[in-house]
Design a protein around this motif. Sequence first.
Motif, PDB file in Angstrom:
ATOM      1  N   GLY A  91     -22.049 -32.903 -26.851  1.00  0.00           N
ATOM      2  CA  GLY A  91     -22.780 -32.024 -27.763  1.00  0.00           C
ATOM      3  C   GLY A  91     -22.528 -32.317 -29.230  1.00  0.00           C
ATOM      4  N   GLU A  92     -21.317 -32.757 -29.560  1.00  0.00           N
ATOM      5  CA  GLU A  92     -20.945 -32.976 -30.960  1.00  0.00           C
ATOM      6  C   GLU A  92     -21.154 -34.411 -31.442  1.00  0.00           C
ATOM      7  N   MET A  93     -21.109 -35.380 -30.552  1.00  0.00           N
ATOM      8  CA  MET A  93     -21.021 -36.775 -30.983  1.00  0.00           C
ATOM      9  C   MET A  93     -22.160 -37.673 -30.513  1.00  0.00           C
ATOM     10  N   ASP A  94     -23.276 -37.114 -30.098  1.00  0.00           N
ATOM     11  CA  ASP A  94     -24.408 -37.926 -29.639  1.00  0.00           C
ATOM     12  C   ASP A  94     -24.826 -38.909 -30.724  1.00  0.00           C
ATOM     13  N   GLY A  95     -24.855 -40.194 -30.374  1.00  0.00           N
ATOM     14  CA  GLY A  95     -25.280 -41.238 -31.300  1.00  0.00           C
ATOM     15  C   GLY A  95     -24.201 -41.693 -32.260  1.00  0.00           C
ATOM     16  N   LYS A  96     -22.994 -41.136 -32.147  1.00  0.00           N
ATOM     17  CA  LYS A  96     -21.916 -41.486 -33.073  1.00  0.00           C
ATOM     18  C   LYS A  96     -20.902 -42.410 -32.413  1.00  0.00           C
ATOM     19  N   LYS A  97     -20.164 -43.112 -33.256  1.00  0.00           N
ATOM     20  CA  LYS A  97     -19.076 -43.962 -32.801  1.00  0.00           C
ATOM     21  C   LYS A  97     -17.829 -43.094 -32.687  1.00  0.00           C
ATOM     22  N   VAL A  98     -17.144 -43.199 -31.547  1.00  0.00           N
ATOM     23  CA  VAL A  98     -15.965 -42.371 -31.322  1.00  0.00           C
ATOM     24  C   VAL A  98     -14.861 -43.168 -30.636  1.00  0.00           C
ATOM     25  N   GLU A  99     -13.634 -42.667 -30.812  1.00  0.00           N
ATOM     26  CA  GLU A  99     -12.493 -43.159 -30.063  1.00  0.00           C
ATOM     27  C   GLU A  99     -12.159 -42.064 -29.054  1.00  0.00           C
ATOM     28  N   VAL A 100     -12.171 -42.418 -27.779  1.00  0.00           N
ATOM     29  CA  VAL A 100     -11.950 -41.448 -26.712  1.00  0.00           C
ATOM     30  C   VAL A 100     -10.728 -41.853 -25.903  1.00  0.00           C
ATOM     31  N   THR A 101      -9.855 -40.882 -25.670  1.00  0.00           N
ATOM     32  CA  THR A 101      -8.729 -41.079 -24.766  1.00  0.00           C
ATOM     33  C   THR A 101      -8.996 -40.246 -23.529  1.00  0.00           C
ATOM     34  N   GLY A 102      -8.764 -40.855 -22.376  1.00  0.00           N
ATOM     35  CA  GLY A 102      -8.999 -40.154 -21.130  1.00  0.00           C
ATOM     36  C   GLY A 102      -8.633 -41.014 -19.947  1.00  0.00           C
ATOM     37  N   THR A 103      -9.138 -40.633 -18.791  1.00  0.00           N
ATOM     38  CA  THR A 103      -8.873 -41.408 -17.586  1.00  0.00           C
ATOM     39  C   THR A 103     -10.175 -41.974 -17.044  1.00  0.00           C
ATOM     40  N   VAL A 104     -10.070 -43.179 -16.523  1.00  0.00           N
ATOM     41  CA  VAL A 104     -11.236 -43.866 -15.957  1.00  0.00           C
ATOM     42  C   VAL A 104     -11.025 -44.031 -14.461  1.00  0.00           C
ATOM     43  N   THR A 105     -12.049 -43.655 -13.715  1.00  0.00           N
ATOM     44  CA  THR A 105     -12.088 -43.938 -12.286  1.00  0.00           C
ATOM     45  C   THR A 105     -13.310 -44.793 -12.027  1.00  0.00           C
ATOM     46  N   GLU A 106     -13.304 -45.499 -10.914  1.00  0.00           N
ATOM     47  CA  GLU A 106     -14.433 -46.359 -10.593  1.00  0.00           C
ATOM     48  C   GLU A 106     -14.865 -46.098  -9.159  1.00  0.00           C
ATOM     49  N   LYS A 107     -16.168 -45.951  -8.995  1.00  0.00           N
ATOM     50  CA  LYS A 107     -16.724 -45.763  -7.662  1.00  0.00           C
ATOM     51  C   LYS A 107     -18.095 -46.415  -7.621  1.00  0.00           C
ATOM     52  N   ASP A 108     -18.316 -47.206  -6.600  1.00  0.00           N
ATOM     53  CA  ASP A 108     -19.610 -47.890  -6.433  1.00  0.00           C
ATOM     54  C   ASP A 108     -20.006 -48.643  -7.691  1.00  0.00           C
TER      55      ASP A 108
END
Length: 108
Positions: free
Chosen positions: A72-89
């Motif tokens: 909601g806040e960052m659509d179209g913007k460049k950001v640095e995101v910290t989080g967790t990544v999972t992979e499926k299919d």
Amino acid sequence: MKRLLTLAAVLVVGALLVTLCETGTAAPEKVTLTGEVNVTRDDDDNIVAATLTVGETDYKITLDEKGKKLAGEMDGKKVEVTGTVTEKDDEKCLTVESYKEVPEEAFE
């Protein structure tokens, strides 16, 4: 009635995307990524999907509380995101822990 059916369909698709991202088969990997946020909205301006594009890789953002706030806040913007990544299919899903906007010149 048609509008109600459309809304119901959007909610079902959104729930499926969240479920897909939350039930990845690989163990979550904590990462910090820098990229551009891209949001998909329905006809009523509700967020139905969001991705973080890093180079040529798209990470589907899990639309939990923090994911929706980022979208909601960052659509179209460049950001640095910290989080967790999972992979499926062969899809990478990013569950957001924190984020901040990155100045355009720092991204180039």
